[in-house]
Enzyme design. Sequence first.
Site, short mmCIF file in Angstrom:
data_model
loop_
_atom_site.label_atom_id
_atom_site.label_comp_id
_atom_site.label_asym_id
_atom_site.label_seq_id
_atom_site.Cartn_x
_atom_site.Cartn_y
_atom_site.Cartn_z
N HIS A 48 90.34 85.64 46.92
CA HIS A 48 91.42 86.58 46.58
C HIS A 48 91.79 86.51 45.11
O HIS A 48 92.52 87.37 44.62
CB HIS A 48 92.66 86.29 47.43
CG HIS A 48 92.49 86.64 48.87
ND1 HIS A 48 92.39 87.93 49.32
CD2 HIS A 48 92.39 85.85 49.97
CE1 HIS A 48 92.25 87.93 50.64
NE2 HIS A 48 92.23 86.68 51.07
N GLU A 150 91.04 80.87 60.50
CA GLU A 150 92.15 81.78 60.19
C GLU A 150 92.05 83.07 60.98
O GLU A 150 92.48 84.12 60.53
CB GLU A 150 92.22 82.05 58.68
CG GLU A 150 90.92 82.41 58.00
CD GLU A 150 91.07 82.64 56.50
OE1 GLU A 150 92.19 82.68 55.98
OE2 GLU A 150 90.04 82.82 55.84
N ASP A 176 96.21 84.82 57.31
CA ASP A 176 95.22 85.59 58.06
C ASP A 176 95.31 85.29 59.55
O ASP A 176 95.13 86.17 60.39
CB ASP A 176 93.80 85.28 57.54
CG ASP A 176 93.48 86.12 56.31
OD1 ASP A 176 93.83 87.31 56.30
OD2 ASP A 176 92.91 85.58 55.36
C1 3PY Z 1 95.61 82.38 54.57
O1 3PY Z 1 96.75 81.99 54.81
O2 3PY Z 1 95.06 83.33 55.15
C2 3PY Z 1 94.81 81.71 53.57
O3 3PY Z 1 93.64 81.94 53.47
C3 3PY Z 1 95.50 80.74 52.67
O4 3PY Z 1 94.66 80.12 51.81
MG MG Z 2 93.01 83.72 54.36
#
Ligand code: 3PY
Ligand code: MG
Length: 256
Positions: A48, A150, A176
Amino acid sequence: MLAQNCFPHTREPGRPAALGTIVTLPNPQLLEIALLAGCEWIFVDCEHGAITTSGLGCLLTGVPRDVPVLVRLPANDEVYVKQALDSGAAGIICPSVEDAATAARLVSWAKYPPAGTRSVGIGRAHGYGLGLASYMEQANGLTSVVVQIESIAGVRALDDILEVSGLGGVFIGPYDLSASMGLVGQPTAPAVRKTIHDIVERCRARAVPVGQFFGGAQAFGADEISGRLDFAALGLDTTLLAQSLELQLCTARSVS
Ligand code: 3PY
Ligand code: MG
């Protein structure tokens, strides 16, 4: 040329999690600031963030070689694994891994033969060639592959993923994960915390190092999960500046 021990590792009893932060902008001074502030490791974000894997060698030049830098890949692609590790990163963080085959492929791309299929390049990690032999001798044991869990699919596949030989750790992405659970923007919702707790305990049961991101409204130490983690990333450069500046401005305006 690598001086660091493999990172992350499982926390010794009674010791706190290794704390770091996320750097998203391609400025070496941000890494220096993070280390001066006391970070024990650094998460460099090429997913990101505005950092490219081809520019990593330059970004990391000022970081002492015994400080672990983990690079989050833009995508789970072999080219990015090569560039990140050749730059001297201690390991890679692979976004949203949802099955054991993907995790195994990532480990293979990161380990030199015979353990894996990592391609041999000569970069900063290899002392630009001056330390090629010693780096190649040690690299498989000292570089780590951390997979991000995630998504709900990742949580479902976690037990299989944890069986992958050579896996270096699991990093939980609450933002995520919450989105995948239909709770977008609610990383601290009780159902998300419960799922995170479950991930942490499953990793700990297999002695796989487990870490988590804490940002925005989430505070490390706010619940018992923090004490169960081996490593954690607290905030990111841009939001830390934004939050701190907003607070300063707010305070200044309230007294003027
Ligand atoms: C998330 O919270 O999705 C992340 O990837 C944090 O690094
Ligand atoms: Mg993430």
